[in-house]
Scaffold this active site. Structure first.
Site, PDB file in Angstrom:
ATOM      1  N   GLY A   9     -18.562  20.981   7.231  1.00  0.00           N
ATOM      2  CA  GLY A   9     -17.614  21.882   7.902  1.00  0.00           C
ATOM      3  C   GLY A   9     -18.253  23.215   8.214  1.00  0.00           C
ATOM      4  O   GLY A   9     -17.666  24.273   7.969  1.00  0.00           O
ATOM      5  N   SER A  11     -19.263  24.527  11.215  1.00  0.00           N
ATOM      6  CA  SER A  11     -19.226  25.044  12.592  1.00  0.00           C
ATOM      7  C   SER A  11     -18.437  26.338  12.742  1.00  0.00           C
ATOM      8  O   SER A  11     -18.646  27.090  13.703  1.00  0.00           O
ATOM      9  CB  SER A  11     -18.647  23.983  13.540  1.00  0.00           C
ATOM     10  OG  SER A  11     -17.382  23.549  13.073  1.00  0.00           O
ATOM     11  N   ARG A  12     -17.510  26.599  11.825  1.00  0.00           N
ATOM     12  CA  ARG A  12     -16.618  27.776  11.962  1.00  0.00           C
ATOM     13  C   ARG A  12     -16.321  28.350  10.586  1.00  0.00           C
ATOM     14  O   ARG A  12     -16.570  27.726   9.563  1.00  0.00           O
ATOM     15  CB  ARG A  12     -15.268  27.358  12.573  1.00  0.00           C
ATOM     16  CG  ARG A  12     -15.321  26.853  13.957  1.00  0.00           C
ATOM     17  CD  ARG A  12     -13.910  26.589  14.483  1.00  0.00           C
ATOM     18  NE  ARG A  12     -13.305  25.378  13.956  1.00  0.00           N
ATOM     19  CZ  ARG A  12     -12.163  25.322  13.268  1.00  0.00           C
ATOM     20  NH1 ARG A  12     -11.498  26.424  13.001  1.00  0.00           N
ATOM     21  NH2 ARG A  12     -11.685  24.179  12.842  1.00  0.00           N
ATOM     22  N   ASN A  82     -17.449  21.964   1.930  1.00  0.00           N
ATOM     23  CA  ASN A  82     -16.545  22.999   2.466  1.00  0.00           C
ATOM     24  C   ASN A  82     -15.532  22.450   3.462  1.00  0.00           C
ATOM     25  O   ASN A  82     -14.462  23.035   3.629  1.00  0.00           O
ATOM     26  CB  ASN A  82     -17.407  24.086   3.134  1.00  0.00           C
ATOM     27  CG  ASN A  82     -16.593  24.999   4.018  1.00  0.00           C
ATOM     28  OD1 ASN A  82     -15.893  25.888   3.521  1.00  0.00           O
ATOM     29  ND2 ASN A  82     -16.645  24.776   5.323  1.00  0.00           N
ATOM     30  N   SER A 134      -9.376  26.334  -3.521  1.00  0.00           N
ATOM     31  CA  SER A 134      -8.494  27.404  -3.023  1.00  0.00           C
ATOM     32  C   SER A 134      -7.682  27.948  -4.185  1.00  0.00           C
ATOM     33  O   SER A 134      -7.403  27.236  -5.158  1.00  0.00           O
ATOM     34  CB  SER A 134      -7.539  26.832  -1.975  1.00  0.00           C
ATOM     35  OG  SER A 134      -6.477  27.724  -1.741  1.00  0.00           O
ATOM     36  N   TYR A 147      -1.901  20.019   0.575  1.00  0.00           N
ATOM     37  CA  TYR A 147      -3.100  20.858   0.610  1.00  0.00           C
ATOM     38  C   TYR A 147      -3.441  21.333  -0.806  1.00  0.00           C
ATOM     39  O   TYR A 147      -4.578  21.184  -1.268  1.00  0.00           O
ATOM     40  CB  TYR A 147      -2.875  22.052   1.535  1.00  0.00           C
ATOM     41  CG  TYR A 147      -4.047  23.018   1.580  1.00  0.00           C
ATOM     42  CD1 TYR A 147      -5.176  22.733   2.333  1.00  0.00           C
ATOM     43  CD2 TYR A 147      -4.026  24.209   0.855  1.00  0.00           C
ATOM     44  CE1 TYR A 147      -6.251  23.606   2.374  1.00  0.00           C
ATOM     45  CE2 TYR A 147      -5.089  25.100   0.890  1.00  0.00           C
ATOM     46  CZ  TYR A 147      -6.205  24.793   1.652  1.00  0.00           C
ATOM     47  OH  TYR A 147      -7.276  25.668   1.670  1.00  0.00           O
ATOM     48  N   LYS A 151      -6.733  20.488  -3.209  1.00  0.00           N
ATOM     49  CA  LYS A 151      -7.615  21.538  -3.722  1.00  0.00           C
ATOM     50  C   LYS A 151      -7.651  21.541  -5.257  1.00  0.00           C
ATOM     51  O   LYS A 151      -8.680  21.869  -5.856  1.00  0.00           O
ATOM     52  CB  LYS A 151      -7.161  22.902  -3.186  1.00  0.00           C
ATOM     53  CG  LYS A 151      -7.344  23.037  -1.671  1.00  0.00           C
ATOM     54  CD  LYS A 151      -8.815  22.963  -1.311  1.00  0.00           C
ATOM     55  CE  LYS A 151      -9.088  22.970   0.169  1.00  0.00           C
ATOM     56  NZ  LYS A 151     -10.514  22.885   0.494  1.00  0.00           N
ATOM     57  N   ILE A 180      -8.378  34.362   3.343  1.00  0.00           N
ATOM     58  CA  ILE A 180      -9.612  34.731   4.033  1.00  0.00           C
ATOM     59  C   ILE A 180      -9.359  34.733   5.540  1.00  0.00           C
ATOM     60  O   ILE A 180      -8.629  33.871   6.059  1.00  0.00           O
ATOM     61  CB  ILE A 180     -10.745  33.730   3.688  1.00  0.00           C
ATOM     62  CG1 ILE A 180     -10.922  33.591   2.158  1.00  0.00           C
ATOM     63  CG2 ILE A 180     -12.060  34.140   4.344  1.00  0.00           C
ATOM     64  CD1 ILE A 180     -11.310  34.856   1.413  1.00  0.00           C
TER      65      ILE A 180
END
Ligand code: NAP
Length: 237
Positions: A9, A11-12, A82, A134, A147, A151, A180
């Site tokens: 992950g 790319s961003r 990630n 997280s 989610y 995590k 974040i």
């Protein structure tokens, strides 16, 4: 000898900040991503990192990317799990498909990456793995139960692997970011973000770079006696 890291992950957002942090610290970097092809190419041009398209939920694609990574850079001695997705919804509105997708990417994506990177680390009797959990995985999250569950599971994976792999010289740690500033939080209104910042003792939301630096630290020799830990990068949230 130059060290190699694989970041999923990348790319961003936080993953891209990890790519930059490791590259600046002199590591050879490879990252996988799902769909942001142009951004991946730009980041690769900027940092020299090897960009490989591979959906974390696709075993065959991940295997092919790992093989290409090893062929071009050698087996990585560090892995950063990630890649992640988020989705909001009341528990009663979440479908089995929502749960499966969340767990396939956020949990099984990490399991797959570890499974692939581990044989070489075991052979070397050396390696470092960092998972990206997280603060919601530690404390739970209303309207994001799948989610938060994914995590929380990553923390269980991290602590279990640290116990199992420590005798083989492999350290396994976790970062648990707070709020974040990345596109993952684009779903929140400006007002919600301001409220979250106000609830944070340091009175602001964090940057992807602050998480990237923490991940780099955990993979570095400076953290050589640290394993099985969850490092909160939360501004005290
Ligand atoms: P982001 O800006 O949405 O970026 C997500 C990254 O993961 C992108 O590079 C994306 O690649 C990649 N990705 C998503 N699904 C993928 C898949 N199936 N296979 C491969 N790559 C995939 O999110 P972020 O804020 O940087 O989050 C990064 C990690 O930090 C996630 O695990 C997230 O849960 C965790 N985290 C974030 C926050 C926060 O406040 N932002 C807080 C705590 C934890 P493409 O663009 O190519 O699809």
């Amino acid at each position: 000898m130059t060290k190699t890291v694989w970041i999923t992950g990348g790319s961003r957002g936080i993953g891209a900040a990890c790519v930059r942090a490791f590259a600046e610290a002199g590591w050879q970097v490879a990252f996988t991503y799902r769909s942001s092809e142009e951004r991946a190419a730009a980041l690769s041009a900027e940092t020299g990192a090897l960009a490989l398209r591979a959906d974390a939920a696709d075993e065959d694609a991940m295997r092919a990317a790992y093989a290409a990574l090893c062929a071009q850079l050698g087996a990585p001695e560090a892995l950063v799990c990630n890649a992640g997705i988020a989705q909001q919804g009341l528990f009663q509105e979440l479908t089995d498909a929502d749960w499966r997708q969340m767990l396939e990417v956020n949990l099984m994506g990490a399991v797959r990456a570890v499974r692939m990177a581990l044989p070489a680390m075991l052979h070397q009797k050396h390696g470092s793995i960092v998972t990206v959990s997280s603060v919601w995985g530690q404390h739970g999250a209303s309207c994001e139960s799948h989610y938060a569950t994914s995590k929380a599971a990553l923390i269980g994976l991290t602590k279990s692997l640290a116990l199992e792999l420590g005798p083989s010289g492999i350290r396994v740690n976790c970062v648990a970011p707070g709020v974040i500033d990345t596109e993952m939080n684009a779903m929140h209104s400006e007002q919600t973000l301001q409220e979250l910042a106000a609830e944070t003792p340091l009175c602001r939301i964090g940057t992807a770079e602050e998480v990237g630096d923490s991940v780099l630290y955990l993979c570095s020799a400076r953290a050589s006696f640290i394993t099985g830990q969850v490092l909160g990068v939360t501004g005290g949230f």
